[in-house]
Design an enzyme around this catalytic site. Structure first.
Site, mmCIF file in Angstrom:
data_model
loop_
_atom_site.group_PDB
_atom_site.id
_atom_site.type_symbol
_atom_site.label_atom_id
_atom_site.label_comp_id
_atom_site.label_asym_id
_atom_site.label_seq_id
_atom_site.Cartn_x
_atom_site.Cartn_y
_atom_site.Cartn_z
ATOM 1 N N SER A 229 5.738 6.180 54.744
ATOM 2 C CA SER A 229 5.188 7.539 54.781
ATOM 3 C C SER A 229 3.932 7.565 55.633
ATOM 4 O O SER A 229 3.269 6.538 55.820
ATOM 5 C CB SER A 229 4.851 8.001 53.358
ATOM 6 O OG SER A 229 4.091 9.197 53.364
ATOM 7 N N TYR B 121 1.009 6.348 45.070
ATOM 8 C CA TYR B 121 2.103 6.526 46.023
ATOM 9 C C TYR B 121 1.721 6.013 47.403
ATOM 10 O O TYR B 121 2.480 5.279 48.052
ATOM 11 C CB TYR B 121 2.476 8.003 46.080
ATOM 12 C CG TYR B 121 3.515 8.369 47.110
ATOM 13 C CD1 TYR B 121 4.865 8.205 46.845
ATOM 14 C CD2 TYR B 121 3.142 8.909 48.342
ATOM 15 C CE1 TYR B 121 5.832 8.563 47.786
ATOM 16 C CE2 TYR B 121 4.089 9.263 49.289
ATOM 17 C CZ TYR B 121 5.435 9.091 49.007
ATOM 18 O OH TYR B 121 6.372 9.438 49.936
#
Length: 292
Positions: free
Chosen positions: A185, A198
């Protein structure tokens, strides 16, 4: 010939009218509806005869990958946590494309389940040529004080440990020319404090990808990762505050979130023979936001 479109206006821009969803969220309840390539993506045989396992394949990016892989000629096993209706819709789309589809429910935090997924792909698909580690868990918190040790552990077990379990089980059964693709990401490079756990897992995935690529290429297996920016998936309304959901993606140069189908073709490239000279790389698909 496809008509050229302004990428800023190709899909809906914020504000979005999506209401909150319980985790992990459902594609069927997205508003606006996400585009997985149902009507837009046409394959050309890039993955003819390949066998693929995709985690988180029931919705979002995972569904788009499953559909594009199928239209490129691959049979697909999708692993999913709990959203049965979404999983069966992905199966329908893959079968409609003329390919075999298997949906397996379970929690990839469990190593035994991950090992069984690899074995089932080999048994039921007849082999494993492509492993896509796409499933992820995230939650938003205003402060580290709100982040429990249990949630921190779950985030790493879902996003990092499962990738390790699956890669470890997959490499012995994959043949030269196979491909492993991990989903990292932009959060690995531009972490938001509200996504502390995350973002840390996504940085670990990027590092893991580069390291494993050096080992796997000795067997002729390529390992790469894709780093999306904001993408319109069920994970967003099921994990983010409603006000942030309304404006989601407006900070990209395109002024909107990506649709899943705008991410999936990179996975096709990395899985196909056209990507034969690509390994150990992280591909950013961020709407113009840089990754370092």
């Amino acid at each position: 010939m496809q008509t050229l479109q302004d990428p800023r206006q190709q899909y809906p821009v914020p504000p979005y009218d999506q209401s909150p969803q319980p985790h992990p969220g459902s594609d069927q309840k997205m508003s606006p509806q996400a585009d997985h390539g149902e009507t837009s993506y046409q394959g050309s045989g890039k993955l003819s005869g390949r066998k693929a396992l995709i985690t988180g394949g029931d919705s979002g990016i995972g569904r788009a990958i499953a559909l594009t892989f199928a239209r490129e000629g691959a049979d697909v096993l999708i692993a999913y946590l709990s959203e049965e209706n979404d999983a069966q819709e992905t199966v329908r789309l893959v079968e409609e494309a003329g390919r075999k589809a298997i949906a397996v429910r379970g929690d990839i935090q469990d190593e035994a389940h991950c090992q069984q997924l690899i074995q089932q792909a080999v048994d039921d698909l007849g082999g494993l040529d492509i492993l896509v580690n796409n499933a992820a868990f995230q939650m938003n918190h205003d402060s580290i004080a709100e982040l429990s040790s249990e949630e921190f552990d779950r985030t790493f077990r879902t996003n990092v440990y499962a990738m390790f379990y699956l890669c470890k089980a997959a490499l012995p059964v994959m043949k030269p020319g196979s491909s492993i693709i991990n989903t990292t990401s932009i959060q690995a490079y531009q972490p938001e404090p509200t996504l502390l756990a995350y973002a840390a897992t996504k940085a670990a995935i990027a590092n893991f990808t580069k390291a494993l690529a050096k080992e796997a290429i000795e067997k002729g297996i390529r390992v790469n990762a894709v780093a999306p920016g904001p993408v319109w998936t069920p994970l967003i309304p099921s994990t983010m505050p409603e006000e942030k959901v309304k404006s989601f993606g407006e900070d990209s140069l395109l002024g909107r979130a990506a649709q899943p189908i705008e991410i999936a073709p990179i996975f096709v490239l990395l899985a196909s023979q056209e990507g034969s000279y690509i390994t150990g790389m992280i591909y950013g698909v961020t709407g113009g936001r840089p990754i370092a």
